[in-house]
Write an enzyme that holds these catalytic residues in place. Structure first.
Site, PDB file in Angstrom:
ATOM      1  N   ARG A 156      -6.900  24.011 -38.728  1.00 28.44           N
ATOM      2  CA  ARG A 156      -8.342  24.033 -38.501  1.00 28.44           C
ATOM      3  C   ARG A 156      -8.832  22.880 -37.630  1.00 28.44           C
ATOM      4  NH1 ARG A 156      -7.303  26.739 -43.031  1.00 28.44           N
ATOM      5  NH2 ARG A 156      -5.801  25.075 -43.217  1.00 28.44           N
ATOM      6  N   THR A 157      -8.379  21.677 -37.926  1.00 36.44           N
ATOM      7  CA  THR A 157      -8.955  20.526 -37.236  1.00 36.44           C
ATOM      8  C   THR A 157      -8.622  20.570 -35.747  1.00 36.44           C
ATOM      9  OG1 THR A 157      -8.789  19.263 -39.272  1.00 36.44           O
ATOM     10  CG2 THR A 157      -9.154  18.004 -37.268  1.00 36.44           C
ATOM     11  N   LYS A 210      10.467   7.588 -28.809  1.00 35.43           N
ATOM     12  CA  LYS A 210      11.269   6.678 -27.981  1.00 35.43           C
ATOM     13  C   LYS A 210      10.927   5.225 -28.293  1.00 35.43           C
ATOM     14  CE  LYS A 210      11.237   9.795 -23.996  1.00 35.43           C
ATOM     15  NZ  LYS A 210      10.740   9.850 -22.614  1.00 35.43           N
ATOM     16  N   ARG A 243      -4.688  12.663 -34.991  1.00 31.46           N
ATOM     17  CA  ARG A 243      -4.294  12.705 -36.407  1.00 31.46           C
ATOM     18  C   ARG A 243      -2.939  12.021 -36.529  1.00 31.46           C
ATOM     19  NH1 ARG A 243      -4.600  17.858 -40.292  1.00 31.46           N
ATOM     20  NH2 ARG A 243      -6.754  17.125 -40.243  1.00 31.46           N
ATOM     21  N   HIS A 280     -11.174  11.039 -42.843  1.00 26.31           N
ATOM     22  CA  HIS A 280     -11.206  12.228 -41.979  1.00 26.31           C
ATOM     23  C   HIS A 280     -12.696  12.487 -41.701  1.00 26.31           C
ATOM     24  CE1 HIS A 280     -10.346  16.016 -40.255  1.00 26.31           C
ATOM     25  NE2 HIS A 280      -9.630  16.582 -41.197  1.00 26.31           N
TER      26      HIS A 280
HETATM   27  C1  NCD Z   1      -7.346  18.597 -44.879  1.00 23.86           C
HETATM   28  C2  NCD Z   1      -6.640  17.434 -44.251  1.00 23.86           C
HETATM   29  O1  NCD Z   1      -5.837  17.617 -43.354  1.00 23.86           O
HETATM   30  O2  NCD Z   1      -6.909  16.340 -44.705  1.00 23.86           O
HETATM   31  N1  NCD Z   1      -7.507  19.734 -44.151  1.00 23.86           N
HETATM   32  C3  NCD Z   1      -8.379  19.801 -43.088  1.00 23.86           C
HETATM   33  O3  NCD Z   1      -8.476  18.921 -42.267  1.00 23.86           O
HETATM   34  N2  NCD Z   1      -9.139  20.908 -43.021  1.00 23.86           N
HETATM   35  C4  NCD Z   1      -7.136  18.778 -46.300  1.00 23.86           C
HETATM   36  C5  NCD Z   1      -5.746  18.921 -46.829  1.00 23.86           C
HETATM   37  O4  NCD Z   1      -4.764  18.850 -46.100  1.00 23.86           O
HETATM   38  O5  NCD Z   1      -5.637  19.109 -48.045  1.00 23.86           O
END
Ligand code: NCD
Length: 304
Positions: free
Chosen positions: A56-57, A85, A106, A134
């Site tokens: 999703r992100t 590397k 991320r 997040h």
């Molecule tokens: C979450 C995350 O990656 O922190 N998902 C997200 O970004 N929609 C939640 C999770 O992984 O449980």
């Protein structure tokens, strides 16, 4: 109005005026989305650096950029990057910042986003740093709260599951605590409690919170935010096995209840699929809200 920050690393950077500006820009973006997009970020490039799994992100960042006429460069998984590397994160960010106008990253390590921000030549957005923060998810959760409950004020917000390692709810609780009348109920097994670094902020802001081990305590709240037990953060697999089914919400628990059920997804067993058909189930609408929120942030941070 411009935002008070030029990089977004942690939800505690967000002021109430920022949150309000972002929500107002989301309304504009929903209108833009209805006509399929516009060109306000034409010739702008977003680099998505995802060193941890994401559906999703990453995809909602990418579609947000494309819907505004911009373009996207993507790195998925550490294997395909120079980090394998031995390149430092700082060097990677310095270089990528010369190819792109804005970076979303991320990374599995807590604090990686703060390090990246310090050297980034372009606006930098944290899309999740390990178990820490997040913030764009926290903002889309705020938009979801407003759309589902009609307001972000005076809400009783119950959050259940893994509040120790769950970065989404660290960010969401921090953002919604900016609004008057917020009250929290944190529902966890004893060793997955909300960390002090988050609850200290609520003490500073004068936001009341209660802690409980019983999921029943969340059923009369305005919002019940269920979370996945974060398997990948556990040192002991036995500990994960013991806690993974600590809370499971079923349709029968919600009989006669008006509580809005949220979840950042992906879900495991914590919400039974029989909940999906109930009007309480907001989690798929929540996932959709990622698009206008990320459009709003990209546009505001790029000054469009
Ligand atoms: C979450 C995350 O990656 O922190 N998902 C997200 O970004 N929609 C939640 C999770 O992984 O449980």
């Amino acid at each position: 109005m411009p935002l008070s920050f030029s990089h977004l690393v942690s939800a505690d950077q967000i002021m109430r005026s920022d949150a309000e500006e972002i929500l107002a820009t989301c309304d504009e973006m929903e209108t833009v989305l209805k006509k399929g997009g516009d060109d306000r970020l034409k010739r702008k490039v977003l680099a998505c650096l995802f060193y941890e799994p994401s559906t999703r992100t990453r995809l909602s960042f990418e579609t947000a950029m494309l819907r505004l006429g911009g373009q996207v460069l993507s790195v998925e998984g550490a294997q395909s990057s120079s980090l394998t590397k031995g390149e430092s994160l700082e060097d990677t960010i310095r270089v990528v910042g010369q190819y792109a106008d804005i970076i979303a990253m991320r990374h599995p390590e807590e604090g990686s986003a703060a390090r990246a921000m310090l050297v980034s030549p372009v606006p930098f957005i944290n899309a999740g740093d390990g178990p820490n923060q997040h913030p764009t998810q926290g903002l889309l959760d705020l938009l979801t709260a407003r759309k589902e409950r009609g307001t972000v004020e005076n809400l009783t917000v119950a959050i259940a599951g893994d509040l120790k390692f769950g970065r989404t709810i660290h960010s969401f609780s921090t953002v919604i605590s900016l609004f008057p009348g917020t009250r929290f109920r944190f529902i966890t097994p004893p060793n997955l409690r909300m960390p002090a670094k988050v609850t200290n902020l609520f003490k500073e802001r004068g936001v009341p919170f209660e802690e409980s081990e019983d999921l029943q305590d969340g059923l009369d709240a305005d919002i019940l935010y269920m979370t996945r037990i974060q398997k990948e953060r556990f040192e002991s697999p036995e500990e994960y096995e013991r806690l993974k089914d600590a809370y499971v919400l079923h349709a029968k628990d919600l009989k006669g209840k008006s509580v809005t059920v949220m979840h950042a997804l992906p879900r495991n067993a914590e919400i039974a699929t029989d909940v999906d058909a109930l009007p309480n189930a907001a989690y798929f609408r929540q996932a959709q809200n990622g698009v206008p929120v990320r459009m709003a942030l990209l546009s505001l941070l790029l000054g469009a």
